[in-house]
Motif scaffolding. Structure first.
Motif, mmCIF file in Angstrom:
data_model
loop_
_atom_site.group_PDB
_atom_site.id
_atom_site.type_symbol
_atom_site.label_atom_id
_atom_site.label_comp_id
_atom_site.label_asym_id
_atom_site.label_seq_id
_atom_site.Cartn_x
_atom_site.Cartn_y
_atom_site.Cartn_z
ATOM 1 N N LYS A 1 0.806 -1.144 -0.024
ATOM 2 C CA LYS A 1 0.111 -0.051 -0.150
ATOM 3 C C LYS A 1 1.064 1.412 -0.057
ATOM 4 O O LYS A 1 0.424 2.303 -0.776
ATOM 5 N N SER B 1 7.276 2.815 -2.191
ATOM 6 C CA SER B 1 7.236 2.997 -3.381
ATOM 7 C C SER B 1 7.289 2.007 -4.445
ATOM 8 O O SER B 1 6.830 1.835 -5.320
ATOM 9 N N LYS C 1 3.759 0.525 -4.596
ATOM 10 C CA LYS C 1 2.853 0.904 -5.533
ATOM 11 C C LYS C 1 3.328 0.639 -6.824
ATOM 12 O O LYS C 1 2.660 0.676 -7.618
ATOM 13 N N ALA C 2 4.953 0.682 -7.071
ATOM 14 C CA ALA C 2 5.324 0.462 -8.405
ATOM 15 C C ALA C 2 4.909 -0.960 -8.974
ATOM 16 O O ALA C 2 4.463 -1.435 -9.965
#
Lengths: 314, 262
Positions: A182, A185, A188-189
């Protein structure tokens, strides 16, 4: 059959039911760790990694071999468990990534059937490594944790030390994974790459690296499951990957393949159904019941319990 | 917030295109020469050459299937170069993966927007800044994106997939701006959008260009594209068939007949 059930149950109906649920829940948590590896890899490369269950099996043999050596050296069960919990995920993570790099990566742009069939091939290779490693007979996993009921005897309820181990290890892992995906970095990627790999590239995301990270994480989770399984079920064999992998894969589909909370929910549902069906119907019908539930849910919700209901707008 | 742009509908307005003669001495920011590329057995681009000078808006117009999107995808590194070369900011892009090209200062708002449907608007913008380390700068740039497209601020907690087509297009452009690109590639930003929204988006493109950003714009809406561009290229089945300053193309009877519906 190397199932996860088989505890002794109290007599009174409610106690019996609660005990069944505890068994179902811990079973579900274990399947969840394996299911996450299926669902994360599927989410990102749309590959059903059929070798994942056998990776879990190899993790069990790795933990057994390592555990035996460490136990002989140190004589401390706690140190042995700690080392197994550290090294087995690393072993499985790198093995999983290695398979991606050597087998699946070359087939990234090939039709989806090519990596799928390759995954079945890898599954057989793993199974044969397991056969070579552990022999054709089931082997006993050392009982490093004393199986003891943590609840008062007169309560009639069963919550054992190994049940506690399952919860203590899997719950933080799953919470950590959720936070990782969540908020970080890389997390998210990973989600971005799963949703649109071309757009992810255009954002400057190294998609191959994200895929490698996904295989690493999925493998590590399977490795954790291997150790827990060994310590709780105490019997391992080269064929265990198939059945447990199938349940875990089913859990991932049931929850909505590609969906992380879905895999956990699906695994808990399957653990519960298996456990309840074993207790109230017949252990021989338990597997059939799991798939009856799966089919019923998929008829009404083809995308699984938590799968995306609609396609995105174009 | 006051509208910084002119009220009149002529987007080229007073400051007009930069004269080509002022530019010819410089090396182009983007230079595509004899580029060939395609998908599998199909060769889409059959040796195209075009360039974008720093500070220019250049448009490639052409019918559906002419190879406009393939051009942008090859420039961005998502489709492999099969022949010829692309240089950007003095560097050859042959063999450089797409995610590295982004770091050189080139961003694309792709065909069909390709926003991340299950990430929020804010997360989509953060993804746009994936290569940017400085988080203070990222926050500034998000605010700047909201300045260009205020609706995105209202929608920042919403999932990208729930936005309307126009909002998604704005998000796709805003997301591309997050790296502060030297060159912005835009693929059909007007496709399927209401005229008012198209106008708003083109106003922003022109404002970005005034602030110094170079733009390579691919459009089927040729009239609109040529109105804001300095120069234009006409593309037909994988080849460049004409190039001229945008105004000349607008006035060219053949272009008018083929692309401007006159």
């Amino acid at each position: 059959m190397t199932g996860l059930t088989g505890l002794v149950f109290a007599s009174a109906d409610t106690q019996f039911f609660i005990n069944i649920c505890i068994t179902g829940l811990t079973t579900g948590f274990l399947y969840a760790l394996i299911a996450l590896g299926y669902t994360m890899v599927y989410g990102i490369v749309e590959l059903i990694n059929f070798a994942h269950g056998d990776l879990f099996m190899l993790g069990c043999f790795f933990a057994l071999t390592l555990g035996g050596a460490v136990m002989a050296l140190t004589g401390s069960p706690m140190a042995t468990i700690a080392l197994m919990l550290l090294a087995t995920p690393v072993f499985c993570a790198f093995l999983n990534m290695l398979v991606d790099l050597t087998v699946y990566k070359a087939l990234r742009t090939a039709p989806k059937l090519a990596p799928l069939v390759s995954a079945i091939g890898v599954s057989f290779v793993f199974m044969n490594i397991g056969l070579f490693w552990g022999g054709s007979q089931d082997v006993n996993f050392p009982g490093l944790i004393e199986e003891r009921n943590l609840l008062a005897e007169d309560s009639g309820l069963q919550f054992t030390t190994t049940d506690l181990l399952v919860i203590l290890v899997t719950a933080p892992v799953m919470i950590g994974l959720t936070i990782f995906v969540k908020s970080t970095s890389l997390g998210k990627a990973m989600r971005a790459t799963a949703q649109n790999p071309v757009a992810a590239q255009l954002m400057g995301i190294n998609v191959n690296r994200v895929i490698a990270a996904t295989f690493l994480i999925g493998g590590a989770l399977a490795g954790i499951a291997s150790v827990i399984y060994g310590l709780k079920i105490k019997t391992i064999g080269y064929q265990m990957g198939f059945q447990n992998g199938l349940y875990a894969f089913t859990a991932a589909v049931l929850g909505g393949i590609g969906n992380i909370p879905g895999a956990v929910l699906g695994a808990i549902v399957i653990g519960m159904v298996y456990s309840l069906a074993s207790a109230y119907i017949d252990a021989r019908w338990a597997t059939a019941m799991v798939f009856v539930i799966l089919i019923t849910i998929l008829v009404f919700r083809p995308t699984g319990l938590l799968g995306a209901r609609t396609r995105e707008k174009v | 917030m006051s509208d910084p742009l002119h009220k009149d509908q002529d987007l080229r307005a007073d400051d007009g295109p930069i004269e080509e003669s002022q530019k010819t001495s410089e090396t182009p920011l983007l230079n595509v020469s004899e580029l060939r590329s395609g998908y599998g057995p199909i060769e889409v681009l059959k040796g195209i050459s075009l360039h974008v000078n720093a500070g220019e808006i250049v448009t490639v117009i052409g019918a559906n299937g002419a190879g406009k999107t393939t051009t942008l995808m090859t420039v961005s590194g998502c489709v492999k170069i099969r022949g010829g070369d692309i240089t950007f900011d003095g560097r050859s892009l042959t063999g450089i993966p797409a995610h590295e090209i982004v770091k050189l200062g080139m961003a694309q708002s792709p065909e069909g927007r390709k926003i991340f449907p299950r990430l929020t608007v804010l997360e989509n913008l953060q993804m746009g800044a994936f290569t940017v380390r400085d988080q203070v700068r990222v926050r500034e740039d998000i605010e700047k994106a909201y300045h260009y497209f205020p609706i995105l601020k209202d929608r920042q907690k919403q999932l990208g997939g729930t936005l309307s087509g126009g909002e998604q297009q704005m998000l796709a452009i805003a997301r591309a701006l997050m790296i502060r690109p030297k060159l912005l590639l835009l693929d059909e930003p007007s496709l399927g959008l209401a005229p008012m929204i198209v106008l708003k988006i083109f106003e922003v493109i022109r404002e970005l260009n005034r602030e110094g950003m170079s733009v390579l714009l691919v459009e089927q809406n040729a009239r609109l594209a040529l109105k804001i561009a300095n120069r234009g290229y006409v593309m037909e089945t994988g080849s460049i068939t004409a190039t001229a300053p945008a105004q000349e193309l607008l006035n060219d009877p053949r272009i008018q007949a083929a692309y401007l519906g006159e």
